[in-house]
Each structure stands twice: as structure tokens, then as C-alpha cells.
Design an enzyme around this catalytic site. Sequence first.
Site, PDB file in Angstrom:
ATOM      1  CE  LYS A 204      -4.480   1.369   1.599  1.00 54.34           C
ATOM      2  NZ  LYS A 204      -5.648   1.048   2.385  1.00 54.34           N
TER       3      LYS A 204
ATOM      4  CE  LYS B 189      -3.948 -12.982  -4.080  1.00 49.94           C
ATOM      5  NZ  LYS B 189      -3.597 -12.289  -2.893  1.00 49.94           N
TER       6      LYS B 189
ATOM      7  CE  LYS C 184     -12.829 -10.163  -1.412  1.00 50.96           C
ATOM      8  NZ  LYS C 184     -12.571 -10.511  -0.009  1.00 50.96           N
TER       9      LYS C 184
HETATM   10  P1  TYM Z   1      -8.738 -12.738   2.710  1.00 44.37           P
HETATM   11  O1  TYM Z   1     -10.086 -12.336   3.173  1.00 44.37           O
HETATM   12  O2  TYM Z   1      -7.970 -11.799   1.836  1.00 44.37           O
HETATM   13  O3  TYM Z   1      -8.797 -14.118   1.940  1.00 44.37           O
HETATM   14  C1  TYM Z   1      -9.463 -15.266   2.484  1.00 44.37           C
HETATM   15  C2  TYM Z   1      -8.725 -16.522   2.055  1.00 44.37           C
HETATM   16  O4  TYM Z   1      -8.734 -16.645   0.629  1.00 44.37           O
HETATM   17  C3  TYM Z   1      -7.399 -16.896   0.152  1.00 44.37           C
HETATM   18  N1  TYM Z   1      -7.245 -16.306  -1.208  1.00 44.37           N
HETATM   19  C4  TYM Z   1      -6.704 -16.948  -2.262  1.00 44.37           C
HETATM   20  N2  TYM Z   1      -6.192 -18.184  -2.387  1.00 44.37           N
HETATM   21  C5  TYM Z   1      -5.748 -18.564  -3.614  1.00 44.37           C
HETATM   22  N3  TYM Z   1      -5.794 -17.768  -4.738  1.00 44.37           N
HETATM   23  C6  TYM Z   1      -6.288 -16.517  -4.659  1.00 44.37           C
HETATM   24  N4  TYM Z   1      -6.341 -15.754  -5.764  1.00 44.37           N
HETATM   25  C7  TYM Z   1      -6.766 -16.045  -3.371  1.00 44.37           C
HETATM   26  N5  TYM Z   1      -7.326 -14.887  -2.937  1.00 44.37           N
HETATM   27  C8  TYM Z   1      -7.612 -15.065  -1.605  1.00 44.37           C
HETATM   28  C9  TYM Z   1      -6.513 -16.193   1.198  1.00 44.37           C
HETATM   29  O5  TYM Z   1      -5.197 -16.716   1.211  1.00 44.37           O
HETATM   30  C10 TYM Z   1      -7.240 -16.489   2.489  1.00 44.37           C
HETATM   31  O6  TYM Z   1      -6.876 -17.739   3.054  1.00 44.37           O
HETATM   32  N6  TYM Z   1      -5.956 -11.728   6.722  1.00 44.37           N
HETATM   33  C11 TYM Z   1      -6.855 -12.706   6.157  1.00 44.37           C
HETATM   34  C12 TYM Z   1      -8.112 -12.894   7.019  1.00 44.37           C
HETATM   35  C13 TYM Z   1      -7.791 -13.282   8.422  1.00 44.37           C
HETATM   36  C14 TYM Z   1      -7.268 -14.552   8.850  1.00 44.37           C
HETATM   37  C15 TYM Z   1      -7.132 -14.424  10.277  1.00 44.37           C
HETATM   38  C16 TYM Z   1      -6.934 -15.729   8.180  1.00 44.37           C
HETATM   39  C17 TYM Z   1      -7.941 -12.494   9.524  1.00 44.37           C
HETATM   40  N7  TYM Z   1      -7.528 -13.183  10.627  1.00 44.37           N
HETATM   41  C18 TYM Z   1      -6.642 -15.499  11.026  1.00 44.37           C
HETATM   42  C19 TYM Z   1      -6.428 -16.800   8.930  1.00 44.37           C
HETATM   43  C20 TYM Z   1      -6.297 -16.662  10.349  1.00 44.37           C
HETATM   44  C21 TYM Z   1      -7.286 -12.192   4.789  1.00 44.37           C
HETATM   45  O7  TYM Z   1      -7.198 -11.029   4.506  1.00 44.37           O
HETATM   46  O8  TYM Z   1      -7.852 -13.138   3.990  1.00 44.37           O
END
Ligand code: TYM
Length: 323
Positions: A110, A189, A192
Site C-alpha cells: 500500500k 492473482k 478484489k
Molecule cells: P482474505 O479475506 O484476503 O482471503 C481469504 C482466504 O482466501 C485466500 N485467497 C486466495 N487463495 C488462492 N488464490 C487466490 N487468488 C486467493 N485470494 C484469496 C486467502 O489466502 C485467504 O486464506 N488476513 C486474512 C483474514 C484473516 C485470517 C485471520 C486468516 C484475519 N484473521 C486469522 C487466517 C487466520 C485475509 O485477509 O484473507
Amino acid sequence: MRVLSGIQPTGRFHWGNYFGAIRQYIDLQWEHESYYFVANLHALTTVRDRDLLRQLTHDAAVDLLALGLDPDRATLFVQSDVPEVCQLCWLLMTGTPMGLLQRCHAYKDKVARGLPADAGLFTYPVLMAADILAYDADWVPVGEDQLQHIEVCRDVAASFNHRYGETFVLPQGKVLPHAARVPGTDGEKMSKSYHNTLEVFEDPKVLRKKIMRIVTDSRPMEQPKDPETDHLFQLYSLLATPQEREEMAALYRRGGFGYGQVKQALADLAERFFEEPRARRAELEAHPQRVREILGDGAQRARRKAAEVLGRAEQACGVRYCV
Ligand code: TYM
């Protein structure tokens, strides 16, 4: 084994979320004690509209249930319904070196893009560490992009344990063998923030239009192509049966086809693949009270566990006082 993972309600779930993470959670719930939550506190670093955040939080919970999360097996809750996590976050923050957070990619990216960053974004990985440690999680199934954050969690927990004695379970970040790194409509990849997503519960007509706009190269139809390096084929493979996948791979290698034909086939598969979850989703939407009950029960169970771990951590560092 205790499994935990979270997902942000920053928009509707896309195929990257599903094939990268959600599908794994759903499989793991059959064999392990599992905790899954909608990370609305993390989403607050990007979604600043109150009504939208509430709506997206609700949608995320309904989507997870519709995709197969079984509340009798897994504990499903909303992150902010467990305030113990924020208390734990502070204890962890006091022992987190600035340099560790400065190296984290969400913040670094960012800043590199010249966007304003706030303290919430900077300390995001510590809240994530608190999320994981609060439930004594052994395993955190995530997509590849979250592994760095799990390493931060392990570092923070290990240094707390070193300073105050064994308090936290050190979790393993797990990218499961069948988890995919899902490409977006532009081949990057799927994310969003790149505006290249295909949503799981998109209206089928809109989804078909988005699929038809997937970026492809301009090689002539008759030329044979390598399926393994083509993002359209990778997307197709996620949804296809092994036989459909093999037939499509053979077509690529033979040449003499148009990408439009593959896109139509992909849109057909997507309609079939998500048909059942779509029906379950409609059923859940007709019973919002049921969804609230599931989340309320989940929060109660999650709080019991988080309060136990928080108590342990407070004792360890000397801030458990009159209560
Ligand atoms: P988030 O909300 O960005 O994504 C949720 C999950 O989806 C996976 N993901 C992908 N995997 C493969 N290819 C892609 N193109 C792709 N886009 C998203 C992410 O790796 C994720 O597993 N910080 C985390 C949310 C969170 C969390 C936690 C996760 C908050 N606290 C504690 C685990 C444990 C996040 O932003 O995920």
C-alpha cells in the site's frame, strides 16, 4: 488438531477465496475441531461504510454456510463478537518489533502504491496473530498470500513464550495440497484489489459476461497451445471433472479451437458447479433469524475458549489484577 481460519468481508467471495481457502475449511470440518470467522475488524481497514460492512458481514456468513460449512461441526462466528481478541492483541502488540510489521506485504504494497496507510493496516498482522492464538489453533489453512502473516504470528507467540513462559500454542500455516493459487480474469492473482475477480454467487448471466471478457492471447486458432501455462485452462480445471479436464487439455495441445469456445464451456461448468450452494443460499436468505442464531451460538463457544487463553496470557505477563 484444532483448525482455524478467517476471511474478510470486503466484497462477495470470489473463486480465489473458494478454491484457495474455503473449500479446504469445509473438508477439514469433518475431521477436526474447527473455528471459522468473518474478519470484520480486519475489513474495517478498507470498508468505511457502516451499512455496507454489516451487509457484507451477513453475506459472508450466509455464503460460508451455503458453501457447506456445517454449524454442528464447525464453530462459525463474527470476529468482533469476541472482544477478548482485541485485548489479547494489545498484549501481543507490546512485544512486536516495528521492523517485523514494516516487512509485511499488505502494508508495504500500500505504501509502495503511494496510498495512505493507517495504524490499523500497519498492525493488521498482530490482530491476525491474536485471532489465531486466542483459540490455541494448531493449523491455519490459508492461501499462499497469508503465509507471511502466519510466520509473524509464530514469531510473536514464540517471543511472548520466551519472555513469560509457555503460554501460546505455535500454529502451522497450511496451504493444503489441493489449494489452488487462483488466477484472475487478467491472469494475475485473483484479488478484489486487482478488480479481476469472478464471484462465487454472481448472477449466472453477469458471470458469463465476465468470463467472456477473460483476457487471452492473440495466437491463431489453429496453433497448438500448452494448457498448463494458460490461466483460462487453469480456471477451467478448477471446476471440471478429471475427464473434462483431460479432454480440454487434449484440445489445447491439438489446436484448432477458439478461446470463446473454452469460455462458454467454463461458464457452463460454473453454473453447474455452484448450483446446489446457490439453492442453499436462497433457503438461508429466507431464514435470517436462523443465521443469527448460528452466529450467536458460535460466538458464545468462541468466547469461552478465547477468555481462557486471554486469562492465561494476562496471568503470564502480570496484568491480571482485581478480576
Ligand atoms: P482474505 O479475506 O484476503 O482471503 C481469504 C482466504 O482466501 C485466500 N485467497 C486466495 N487463495 C488462492 N488464490 C487466490 N487468488 C486467493 N485470494 C484469496 C486467502 O489466502 C485467504 O486464506 N488476513 C486474512 C483474514 C484473516 C485470517 C485471520 C486468516 C484475519 N484473521 C486469522 C487466517 C487466520 C485475509 O485477509 O484473507
